[in-house]
Scaffold this active site. Structure first.
Site, PDB file in Angstrom:
ATOM      1  N   ASP A   1      27.891  55.323  36.144  1.00  0.00           N
ATOM      2  CA  ASP A   1      28.981  54.399  36.427  1.00  0.00           C
ATOM      3  C   ASP A   1      29.866  54.255  35.188  1.00  0.00           C
ATOM      4  OD1 ASP A   1      30.212  52.168  38.043  1.00  0.00           O
ATOM      5  OD2 ASP A   1      29.498  51.011  36.325  1.00  0.00           O
TER       6      ASP A   1
ATOM      7  N   GLU B   1      31.165  59.217  36.809  1.00  0.00           N
ATOM      8  CA  GLU B   1      32.351  58.537  37.316  1.00  0.00           C
ATOM      9  C   GLU B   1      33.318  58.572  36.133  1.00  0.00           C
ATOM     10  OE1 GLU B   1      33.614  54.447  39.613  1.00  0.00           O
ATOM     11  OE2 GLU B   1      32.280  54.271  37.885  1.00  0.00           O
TER      12      GLU B   1
END
Length: 704
Positions: A342, A378
């Protein structure tokens, strides 16, 4: 209880069958007390006797799995200098393998007084915070082995442990929302029939429910609020015994591996749940604040590249060790097969800018364990210069946000998208080829947890996040969605037919693009969130998969399984190398790929630059695959034509003739929803094919 000296490594609590070794890093501490918590909340404090290399440690014989514990760290409390030690706060072990309890957000868990933020709060937090748990590390893995699917053969299914299973009628009620529920035969059978090879789980590291959400009766459903990087979230365990979540998680992994499905974890190493300078003191803040967190010049404040209040300090060697030890633990002990990072750009910030040569990437590259599993970035954060799609090192794959945006724009009929669309469906060579990466560096997705579901993408022009209680300020406003003529559910059959076709268009495009397709859980059965494009706090029917839709939308489920099966069956859709656009052999006119206008003529520069083009035909040459199989044999396949029509009217397309093929048969038709029909329509080379409005037709060359 008198501790033995023990060992400074490994960090955390390590049970060896006779007792437990405890080890905690803190460079600023002047004293560290281990606190053993009994079932009634009583506390026994034991001063750790040894300190080697800033690691405080001790061994306690007879301390068994299930023992709850925490730490109290004595040291300087100088917020202006970035130091926030306070022995009145019971602290979670950063290396805790299991966590129990909740944070009730009593004032005592904060390091300052609410009515005087500059004054230290010396209230004891032990009764109001989470506790670490000693675990049993032993587990019978039987004949478990990692599936190790190559990237180009991978199909990812992004899922939420709780959301996927809470409403499944075949999962026993006590198992719904748990690791055991995810491993239930009914769920595994669905994944297997769908054809996915990897399940990417939204955060399962122990996380907290934010104070601001609990005050409004909501929860941090997504889980991007980690507090312990080694512990599987206890709220997802059906077995509520202390530490039992570890065994249950391992059993889930073993079951999925038996079904040849990999387990990828969505991990949040960019920040923790301790928030900004007004956040609680739960763990790292009170252990060694300036080592674990990135601080501003005024060290009272935290650098925030994540939008959550703090950023983990990946420049510090001890924090890097924490991240690497955590990753290695999940691979070696929990046997997961990869990670999706993330806001990965945050971890790449050495000083200010994102640096692809940062220590984080260097240490990942050389690690013999972590470098061998799937690593998915990401590739952005919320800081300056944080959008880094295409800029991660060769070992990494990336969520391709440009693929998502382009495919959405193309199918809703936006102008000037032909060239961009062609690049995205062929692996995004403009992003990944120059640094030696392959098409599978692109994780291709149209929808993900963050944003509309696929059904909502074709049903809403605007977000509808009223249930979040934030006045519509949350969630993206630029969704590139199209409601097909009505906002939300409608009884209009024409609109519903168009929406169904658009869902099939995007699923088929994703399944047949070069790269790695990623499907959002429930999209294959038409899941809706009622237009909520930011359901991060909705732990309820808004987010949970409604499995009754599997029957209502059985045709969509069958179509999705069919196009994924087509991908698996044909290596021309999952090449390991980019298209070259050149003849495949000397003197041959056929190239590995060719592009045609609806008239059957090859695309010219003028055609590519057309701002109004909505239709394109792509030839994929099955004889032009430059790959070898595992036995060193040349890979060959059938040849295909992919005919895309994003226009709102029929388009007559000329089927390429000559060497391209004498006869072709339909294998995918998104207008009818058919995949691999038993009696397919056939078309002669040079003949005419009618492309219905907003449809994709795939033709396979008939062998002579």
């Amino acid at each position: 209880m008198r501790p033995w000296p023990g060992s400074p490594y490994p960090l955390g609590a390590t049970y060896d069958g006779a007792g437990t070794n405890f080890a905690l890093f803190s460079e600023v501490a002047t004293r560290v007390d281990l606190c053993l918590i009994d079932d009634d909340g009583g506390e026994e404090r034991i001063r750790l006797p040894e300190m080697d290399g800033y690691v405080w440690h001790g061994y306690l014989p007879g301390v068994l799995p299930g023992q709850r514990y925490g730490y109290r760290v004595t040291g300087p409390h100088e917020p202006e200098n970035g130091r926030r030690c306070n022995p009145n706060k019971l602290l979670l072990d950063p290396y805790a393998k299991a966590v129990t309890g909740t944070v009730d957000w009593d004032e005592s868990v904060f390091g300052y007084q609410f009515d005087a933020p500059d004054q230290r709060n010396d209230a004891d937090s032990a009764a109001h915070t989470v506790k670490s748990v000693v675990i049993n590390p032993f587990f019978d893995w039987a004949n478990d082995r990692p599936p190790r699917h190559p990237y180009n053969e991978t199909v990812i299914y992004e899922a939420h442990v709780r959301g996927l299973t809470m409403r499944h009628p075949e999962v026993p009620e006590a198992m719904r929302g748990t690791y055991s529920g995810l491993a239930h035969p009914a769920v595994v059978e669905h994944l297997t029939k769908l054809g996915v090879t990897a399940i990417e789980l939204m955060p399962v590291h122990q996380f907290l429910h934010d104070h601001r959400l609990t005050e409004r009766g909501l929860r941090n459903y997504w889980g991007y609020n980690t507090i312990a990087f080694f512990a599987p979230h206890d709220g997802y365990a059906a077995n509520t015994a202390q530490g039992a979540q570890v065994q249950e998680f391992k059993a889930m992994v073993r079951t999925l591996h038996e079904a040849d499905i990999e387990v990828i974890l969505d991990v949040v190493y960019n920040h923790t749940a301790e928030g900004n300078h007004l956040g609680p003191t739960l763990s790292m803040r009170g252990i060694d604040n300036e080592a674990y967190y990135r601080l501003e010049k005024d060290a009272r404040y935290y650098t925030d590249y994540t939008g959550t209040g703090n950023s983990l300090n990946a420049r510090n060697p001890h924090t890097l060790q924490l991240i690497m030890d955590s990753l290695r633990y999940w691979v070696t002990e929990m046997r997961v097969d990869g990670f999706r990072f993330d806001l990965a750009a945050t971890l790449a910030r050495e000083f200010y800018d994102v640096d692809r040569l940062s220590a984080f990437f260097d240490i990942i590259q050389q690690d013999p364990v972590i470098s061998q599993v799937k690593l998915i970035a990401e590739p952005w954060d919320v800081g300056p210069g944080g959008y880094q799609v295409g800029n991660f090192p060769p070992l990494w794959t990336e969520w391709n946000g440009q693929y998502r945006d382009t495919v959405r724009d193309f199918w809703r009929g936006e102008p000037a998208t032909l060239g961009e669309f062609a690049s995205r469906i062929t692996g995004s060579s403009d992003l990944y080829q120059d640094d030696g990466r392959r098409p599978f560096a692109s994780i291709n997705f149209v929808t993900a947890h963050d944003g509309f579901t696929l059904n909502d993408l074709v049903s809403y022009n605007d977000k509808h996040n009223e249930a979040n209680g934030e006045g519509g300020r949350d969630g993206h406003s630029d969704n590139r969605s199209w409601n097909c003529g009505a906002e939300g559910p409608t009884e209009d059959e024409k609109i519903n037919d168009l929406r169904a076709r658009q869902r099939r268009n995007m699923i088929a495009t994703m399944a047949l693009s070069q790269g790695v397709p990623m499907l959002l859980h429930g999209d294959e059965i038409g899941r809706t969130q009622g237009g909520n494009n930011n359901a991060y706090c909705q732990d309820n029917e808004i987010s949970w998969v409604d499995w009754s839709l599997a029957e209502d939308n059985a045709d969509l489920l069958e179509f999705t399984s069919g196009v994924i099966a087509l991908r698996h069956a044909h290596p021309v859709f999952r090449r390991r190398r980019f298209f070259a656009g050149r003849p495949i052999r000397r003197g041959d006119e056929l190239r590995d790929i060719a592009w045609f206008t609806p008239s059957g003529q090859e695309m010219t520069d003028e055609d590519w630059e057309s701002g109004f083009g909505r239709c394109i035909v792509t030839f994929l040459n099955g004889e032009g695959i430059p790959d070898m199989d595992q036995r060193g044999e040349r890979v060959t396949d059938d040849s295909f034509l992919l005919c895309f029509n994003a226009h709102h009217e029929d388009i007559e397309a000329t089927v390429p003739d000559g060497e391209y093929g004498a006869e072709w048969e339909v294998v995918v038709d998104t207008a009818t929803g058919e995949v691999s029909p038993r009696n397919p329509d056939r078309y002669a080379g040079g003949g005419t094919l009618t492309l219905p409005p907003r449809s994709l037709i795939v033709l396979r060359r008939v062998k002579p």
